[in-house]
Scaffold this active site. Structure first.
Site, PDB file in Angstrom:
ATOM      1  N   GLU A  64     -11.040  10.180  -4.451  1.00 21.71           N
ATOM      2  CA  GLU A  64      -9.596  10.189  -4.734  1.00 21.71           C
ATOM      3  C   GLU A  64      -9.121   8.827  -5.204  1.00 21.71           C
ATOM      4  O   GLU A  64      -9.808   7.821  -5.052  1.00 21.71           O
ATOM      5  CB  GLU A  64      -8.807  10.559  -3.462  1.00 21.71           C
ATOM      6  CG  GLU A  64      -8.456  12.033  -3.338  1.00 21.71           C
ATOM      7  CD  GLU A  64      -7.333  12.480  -4.264  1.00 21.71           C
ATOM      8  OE1 GLU A  64      -6.861  11.688  -5.107  1.00 21.71           O
ATOM      9  OE2 GLU A  64      -6.924  13.650  -4.144  1.00 21.71           O
TER      10      GLU A  64
ATOM     11  N   GLU B  49      -5.326  20.208   8.093  1.00 21.50           N
ATOM     12  CA  GLU B  49      -5.581  21.553   8.612  1.00 21.50           C
ATOM     13  C   GLU B  49      -6.052  21.457  10.059  1.00 21.50           C
ATOM     14  O   GLU B  49      -6.846  20.585  10.410  1.00 21.50           O
ATOM     15  CB  GLU B  49      -6.652  22.254   7.770  1.00 21.50           C
ATOM     16  CG  GLU B  49      -6.185  22.618   6.370  1.00 21.50           C
ATOM     17  CD  GLU B  49      -7.217  23.435   5.598  1.00 21.50           C
ATOM     18  OE1 GLU B  49      -8.387  23.457   6.018  1.00 21.50           O
ATOM     19  OE2 GLU B  49      -6.843  24.048   4.594  1.00 21.50           O
TER      20      GLU B  49
ATOM     21  N   ASP C 264      -3.080  17.934  -7.973  1.00 16.93           N
ATOM     22  CA  ASP C 264      -3.524  16.911  -7.031  1.00 16.93           C
ATOM     23  C   ASP C 264      -3.034  15.548  -7.530  1.00 16.93           C
ATOM     24  O   ASP C 264      -1.844  15.285  -7.546  1.00 16.93           O
ATOM     25  CB  ASP C 264      -5.054  17.008  -6.880  1.00 16.93           C
ATOM     26  CG  ASP C 264      -5.569  16.306  -5.636  1.00 16.93           C
ATOM     27  OD1 ASP C 264      -4.921  15.361  -5.158  1.00 16.93           O
ATOM     28  OD2 ASP C 264      -6.658  16.677  -5.163  1.00 16.93           O
TER      29      ASP C 264
ATOM     30  N   ASN D 234      -1.667  10.423   2.284  1.00 16.29           N
ATOM     31  CA  ASN D 234      -2.417  10.994   1.172  1.00 16.29           C
ATOM     32  C   ASN D 234      -2.302  10.032  -0.008  1.00 16.29           C
ATOM     33  O   ASN D 234      -2.591   8.856   0.138  1.00 16.29           O
ATOM     34  CB  ASN D 234      -1.943  12.412   0.865  1.00 16.29           C
ATOM     35  CG  ASN D 234      -2.965  13.206   0.083  1.00 16.29           C
ATOM     36  OD1 ASN D 234      -4.165  13.042   0.280  1.00 16.29           O
ATOM     37  ND2 ASN D 234      -2.516  14.055  -0.811  1.00 16.29           N
TER      38      ASN D 234
END
Length: 300
Positions: free
Chosen positions: A19, A122, A205, A104
């Site tokens: 990422e 999650e 994303d 994030n």
């Protein structure tokens, strides 16, 4: 797709969740994170080597500091990373009342402020508490403001070339939104829907802007990056990549004419992984016919 476009896998060292690629001109290197491996990485196109620094929590974004080194988000902390000593110095911690949350994506704005958002992890496959995330701005004096809340997965972000618009993705909205942006205060307001992803594009994303003011959005599970014209709200180009979990993108190289695209292998089952030899690699796209712009530095 133009026939002159070339896609090659340049970083074969696979990332569980690659990422936040950032081109660092002063090191002639691509900096990125592997969130789930808790690593900040730096790849040199000259030596083709990957160096990495391990940290003590999921590290979700990295940005350049004006004075050298990096500012990062890990867990629910903003921190500095000194590459040479591998030392991580916490600036401050947020959302301690939300143990399932983590930061994030993040990026530095045109005035050297670091914008980064949070999300709920999650708690079981496919199970996530909704609207637990927020978007924050870390100022150069280390003060923080909350810009947005009730987000699901705060994700890709960038600013228009005239510094009047802020673009942001909340992944579970399957859309890119545009906000008015005050470059003097860093405040955002007046969200408008810019582009809603089509079914085959899956979920948005990471995102970056090019030198023509168009947006590039990485489509996780869509195996592509798409180019959007913010003036019209229309998709104007699709570039398909050789693996499904495409996470983010940035421009780099000596004249910012190369696009670097990160990917992930986490989230693929064993049967799928066996058919996806490139999952988790980093790709370089050349021949797009458009350049990017240099990254902003955090001004502290």
């Amino acid at each position: 797709m133009s026939s002159s476009i070339k896609i090659e896998s340049v970083v074969k060292e696979k990332n569980r969740m690659g990422e936040c690629p950032v081109w660092e001109e002063r090191e002639n290197a691509l900096v990125y994170v592997d969130i789930n491996s808790q690593k900040v990485c730096r790849w040199s196109p000259v030596t083709n080597e990957v160096q990495s620094v391990s940290v003590d929590a999921r590290v979700s974004s990295v940005a350049l500091r004006q004075c050298g080194g990096y500012v990062i988000t890990l867990g629910t902390r903003f921190a500095f990373l000194d590459w040479d000593t591998q030392e991580v110095t916490t600036i401050l911690e947020l959302e301690q009342d939300k143990p399932n949350n983590r930061f994030n994506d993040g990026k530095v704005d045109p005035k050297g402020r670091f914008f980064a958002g949070t999300m709920a992890e999650e708690t079981a496959p496919g199970v996530r508490a909704r609207r637990q995330g927020a978007l924050y701005t870390l100022f150069p004096d280390h003060s923080v403001i909350k810009q947005l809340d009730q987000l699901d997965i705060s994700n890709g972000l960038d600013w228009s070339l005239d510094h009047r618009t802020f673009f942001h993705i909340d992944s579970l909205s399957y859309a890119v939104h545009a906000f008015s942006y005050d470059v003097h205060t860093g405040k955002i307001a007046c969200p408008k829907l810019l582009y809603h992803l089509e079914k085959e594009e899956q979920m948005p994303d990471g995102m970056c802007i090019d030198a023509e003011g168009k947006l590039w959005v990485a489509c996780i599970d869509g195996g592509r990056v798409i180019r959007i014209d913010p003036e019209t709200g229309k998709r104007i180009q699709t570039v398909r990549l050789p693996t499904p979990r495409i996470t983010s993108c940035c421009f780099g190289g000596k004249d910012y004419s190369e696009m670097y695209v990160t990917s992930a292998y986490d989230g693929l089952d064993e049967a799928t992984l066996a058919k996806e030899p490139h999952a988790g690699e980093i790709f370089k796209i050349t021949g797009l016919g458009v350049k990017g712009i240099p990254q902003n530095f955090y001004a502290a």
